[in-house]
Design a protein around this motif. Structure first.
Motif, PDB file in Angstrom:
ATOM      1  N   MET A 123      28.213  32.854  45.418  1.00 40.47           N
ATOM      2  CA  MET A 123      29.465  33.141  44.478  1.00 40.47           C
ATOM      3  C   MET A 123      30.469  33.822  44.855  1.00 40.47           C
ATOM      4  N   HIS A 124      31.677  33.099  44.892  1.00 46.19           N
ATOM      5  CA  HIS A 124      33.071  33.630  45.565  1.00 46.19           C
ATOM      6  C   HIS A 124      34.098  33.660  44.728  1.00 46.19           C
ATOM      7  N   PHE A 125      35.010  34.478  44.561  1.00 43.63           N
ATOM      8  CA  PHE A 125      36.201  34.322  43.800  1.00 43.63           C
ATOM      9  C   PHE A 125      37.362  34.585  44.408  1.00 43.63           C
ATOM     10  N   ILE A 126      38.503  34.368  43.606  1.00 44.81           N
ATOM     11  CA  ILE A 126      39.792  34.937  43.896  1.00 44.81           C
ATOM     12  C   ILE A 126      40.531  35.247  42.647  1.00 44.81           C
ATOM     13  N   ARG A 127      41.087  36.478  42.693  1.00 51.22           N
ATOM     14  CA  ARG A 127      41.607  36.888  41.316  1.00 51.22           C
ATOM     15  C   ARG A 127      43.022  37.310  41.465  1.00 51.22           C
ATOM     16  N   THR A 128      44.058  36.721  40.770  1.00 49.95           N
ATOM     17  CA  THR A 128      45.258  37.154  40.479  1.00 49.95           C
ATOM     18  C   THR A 128      45.849  37.182  39.299  1.00 49.95           C
ATOM     19  N   VAL A 129      46.824  38.225  39.095  1.00 49.99           N
ATOM     20  CA  VAL A 129      47.475  38.513  37.719  1.00 49.99           C
ATOM     21  C   VAL A 129      48.788  37.973  37.959  1.00 49.99           C
ATOM     22  N   GLY A 130      48.929  37.263  36.759  1.00 52.12           N
ATOM     23  CA  GLY A 130      50.236  36.548  36.738  1.00 52.12           C
ATOM     24  C   GLY A 130      51.326  37.344  36.061  1.00 52.12           C
ATOM     25  N   PRO A 131      52.359  36.608  35.717  1.00 56.12           N
ATOM     26  CA  PRO A 131      53.882  37.457  35.609  1.00 56.12           C
ATOM     27  C   PRO A 131      53.589  38.011  33.875  1.00 56.12           C
ATOM     28  N   SER A 132      52.695  37.588  32.909  1.00 61.39           N
ATOM     29  CA  SER A 132      52.521  37.951  31.582  1.00 61.39           C
ATOM     30  C   SER A 132      51.375  39.198  31.667  1.00 61.39           C
ATOM     31  N   GLY A 133      50.766  39.262  32.875  1.00 64.77           N
ATOM     32  CA  GLY A 133      49.656  40.254  32.980  1.00 64.77           C
ATOM     33  C   GLY A 133      48.314  39.733  32.796  1.00 64.77           C
ATOM     34  N   GLY A 134      48.361  38.508  32.432  1.00 64.58           N
ATOM     35  CA  GLY A 134      46.883  37.943  32.213  1.00 64.58           C
ATOM     36  C   GLY A 134      46.261  37.440  33.610  1.00 64.58           C
ATOM     37  N   THR A 135      45.176  37.384  33.617  1.00 65.19           N
ATOM     38  CA  THR A 135      44.150  37.153  34.907  1.00 65.19           C
ATOM     39  C   THR A 135      43.966  35.742  34.988  1.00 65.19           C
ATOM     40  N   LEU A 136      44.281  35.134  36.304  1.00 64.53           N
ATOM     41  CA  LEU A 136      43.704  33.792  36.799  1.00 64.53           C
ATOM     42  C   LEU A 136      42.575  33.987  37.749  1.00 64.53           C
ATOM     43  N   LEU A 137      41.552  33.316  37.451  1.00 60.48           N
ATOM     44  CA  LEU A 137      40.428  33.458  38.595  1.00 60.48           C
ATOM     45  C   LEU A 137      40.073  31.811  39.041  1.00 60.48           C
ATOM     46  N   MET A 138      40.046  31.834  40.275  1.00 56.57           N
ATOM     47  CA  MET A 138      39.413  30.731  41.048  1.00 56.57           C
ATOM     48  C   MET A 138      37.886  31.233  41.424  1.00 56.57           C
ATOM     49  N   LEU A 139      37.052  30.237  41.021  1.00 57.58           N
ATOM     50  CA  LEU A 139      35.630  30.294  41.102  1.00 57.58           C
ATOM     51  C   LEU A 139      34.935  29.393  42.098  1.00 57.58           C
ATOM     52  N   ARG A 140      34.110  29.804  42.986  1.00 62.12           N
ATOM     53  CA  ARG A 140      33.334  28.611  43.642  1.00 62.12           C
ATOM     54  C   ARG A 140      31.984  29.249  43.553  1.00 62.12           C
ATOM     55  N   ILE A 141      30.980  28.404  42.742  1.00 63.48           N
ATOM     56  CA  ILE A 141      29.800  28.616  42.396  1.00 63.48           C
ATOM     57  C   ILE A 141      28.785  27.642  43.393  1.00 63.48           C
ATOM     58  N   GLY A 142      28.024  28.192  44.181  1.00 61.37           N
ATOM     59  CA  GLY A 142      27.195  27.276  44.973  1.00 61.37           C
ATOM     60  C   GLY A 142      26.283  26.282  43.638  1.00 61.37           C
ATOM     61  N   PRO A 143      25.820  25.176  44.431  1.00 61.88           N
ATOM     62  CA  PRO A 143      24.709  24.520  43.639  1.00 61.88           C
ATOM     63  C   PRO A 143      23.899  24.997  43.253  1.00 61.88           C
ATOM     64  N   GLY A 144      23.437  24.802  41.828  1.00 62.23           N
ATOM     65  CA  GLY A 144      22.181  25.133  41.167  1.00 62.23           C
ATOM     66  C   GLY A 144      22.126  26.929  40.974  1.00 62.23           C
ATOM     67  N   LYS A 145      23.461  27.726  40.832  1.00 61.18           N
ATOM     68  CA  LYS A 145      23.318  28.827  40.558  1.00 61.18           C
ATOM     69  C   LYS A 145      23.663  28.905  39.204  1.00 61.18           C
ATOM     70  N   ARG A 146      23.052  30.330  38.608  1.00 62.33           N
ATOM     71  CA  ARG A 146      23.225  30.691  37.170  1.00 62.33           C
ATOM     72  C   ARG A 146      24.267  31.770  37.299  1.00 62.33           C
ATOM     73  N   MET A 147      25.352  31.703  36.451  1.00 66.28           N
ATOM     74  CA  MET A 147      26.080  32.733  36.289  1.00 66.28           C
ATOM     75  C   MET A 147      25.715  33.548  35.173  1.00 66.28           C
ATOM     76  N   PRO A 148      26.131  34.973  35.191  1.00 60.98           N
ATOM     77  CA  PRO A 148      25.469  35.869  34.296  1.00 60.98           C
ATOM     78  C   PRO A 148      25.884  35.362  32.829  1.00 60.98           C
ATOM     79  N   VAL A 149      25.098  35.493  31.880  1.00 64.01           N
ATOM     80  CA  VAL A 149      25.526  35.439  30.619  1.00 64.01           C
ATOM     81  C   VAL A 149      26.598  36.259  29.825  1.00 64.01           C
ATOM     82  N   HIS A 150      27.515  35.786  29.369  1.00 69.84           N
ATOM     83  CA  HIS A 150      28.797  36.445  28.982  1.00 69.84           C
ATOM     84  C   HIS A 150      29.636  35.725  27.884  1.00 69.84           C
TER      85      HIS A 150
END
Length: 222
Positions: A123-150
């Motif tokens: 699991m890999h990510f890139i996080r950036t904060v936009g002009p309004s202060g909101g979050t943009l995430l780019m996620l790369r999750i390998g095949p067959g992986k489970r993300m945490p329940v959220h």
């Protein structure tokens, strides 16, 4: 590309009215590049909103008018018949390495040039904060992986760029968008064969029921 998961009507109305944050609008615009269904819905909302504004201008207080117009637009969209021809999409790039144009200000133009940060095994990510202060995430999750329940303490828009995942809401593949609110709790599981790359706009932190994910949350700031 023929998306099966679309924008919520309320998101379409907000986008047509210019009421979304820049981060949310970037994800919506990325989805609209490949979804004729949602482009047609946005065009309808633009037309309905313009007509209603013309009819009601000056008749009510601004706050009341905004709320009433929003409800009226949603009602008109719900009752609209079969959509007509969708507005033409921007011509897609023939370069498979090129990111969608609405994401260029946040992540650059190239998949190859993305500078991924490790988040967990596969699991890999890139996080950036936009002009309004909101979050943009780019996620790369390998095949067959489970993300945490959220869950979500606000809204989340996630556009699938490559690969696919499954959760309680169904199967999401390239071109689909997950339009989620604070009522949704889920655990995406990526499909076998290829990594899933997606981009998500968040207007509030994620909510993790598991202690390990909660412990790591301040590290990754999501």
């Amino acid at each position: 590309m023929n998306p099966r998961h679309h924008l919520d009507p309320a998101t379409i109305v907000s986008h047509a009215a210019g009421a979304l944050s820049p981060e949310m609008a970037a994800v919506v615009a990325t989805h609209l590049e490949g979804c004729g269904h949602c482009r047609q819905a946005v065009a309808q909302a633009d037309g309905i909103g313009g007509a209603l504004m013309a009819q009601r201008q000056g008749a009510e207080l601004p706050e009341d008018r905004q709320a009433r117009l929003r409800r009226a637009m949603l009602e008109r969209l719900d009752s609209a018949g079969a959509p007509g021809r969708a507005p033409d999409a921007p011509k897609p790039s023939s370069d498979p390495d090129r990111l969608p144009a609405p994401l260029h200000p946040y992540f650059g133009t190239s998949y190859r040039a993305l500078k991924w940060r490790w988040m967990g095994p596969g699991m890999h990510f890139i996080r950036t904060v936009g002009p309004s202060g909101g979050t943009l995430l780019m996620l790369r999750i390998g095949p067959g992986k489970r993300m945490p329940v959220h869950g979500h303490q606000g809204s989340e828009l996630t556009q699938i760029l490559r690969g696919a995942y499954d959760d309680v809401l169904g199967h999401f593949s390239a071109g689909d968008i997950a339009d989620l609110d604070a009522e949704v709790e889920h655990q995406p599981v990526t499909t076998q064969g290829t990594a899933c790359i997606c981009v998500a706009a968040l207007d509030g932190p994620l909510r993790f029921p598991g202690w390990l994910a909660r412990t790591l949350q301040p590290v990754f700031r999501v």
